[in-house]
Scaffold this motif. Structure first.
Motif: not given
Length: 138
Positions: A66-74
């Motif tokens: 989850s730390i490196n999820d490319v779409l993590r930012p809201t």
């Protein structure tokens, strides 16, 4: 029927969608339980949420990044909630979409689980209609 091993490159997709599915259902469940005091709907959602499990859990946890999820930012659209109804709608859609992804992925390795996620998706369609139309009529 013997199940095939799940392709490791898809475990992260399964993990993300399983979490998304359970989280979406939980948001709706808590609104119906604590805000609307709808015991029947909350119980139906709780039962449905408990069907959303995959064993063993360890391969899914190992695949999580989850730390490196490319779409993590809201994204802006995720912040576009105006009231509880918009939260309910967003979370019904989240659950339906995630259950569809799981249904499709499990077709290639374990059709029984694919069918379970299909039934969960259809139950979410039914609960959404009952929930959101009753809000308008009642």
């Amino acid at each position: 029927m013997t199940t095939k091993p799940f392709p490791p490159e898809l475990l992260r997709v399964v993990d993300a969608n399983l979490n998304r599915l359970k989280e979406g259902i939980r948001v709706i469940e808590d609104i119906e339980r604590y805000v609307h005091n709808d015991k029947d709907l909350a119980a139906s959602l709780k039962s449905l949420r408990h069907q959303c499990r995959i064993e063993p859990l360890e391969p899914l946890l190992s695949s999580r990044d989850s730390i490196n999820d490319v779409l993590r930012p809201t994204t802006t659209s995720e912040m576009n909630r105006t009231d509880l109804r918009s939260i309910l709608i967003a979370n019904y859609k989240r659950g339906q979409e995630s259950s569809r992804v799981l249904e499709e992925l499990y077709k290639i390795v374990e059709p029984v689980l694919s069918e379970r996620f299909k039934q969960i998706r259809y139950e979410l369609y039914t609960l959404e209609k009952r929930n959101l139309l009753s809000d308008l009529n009642g």
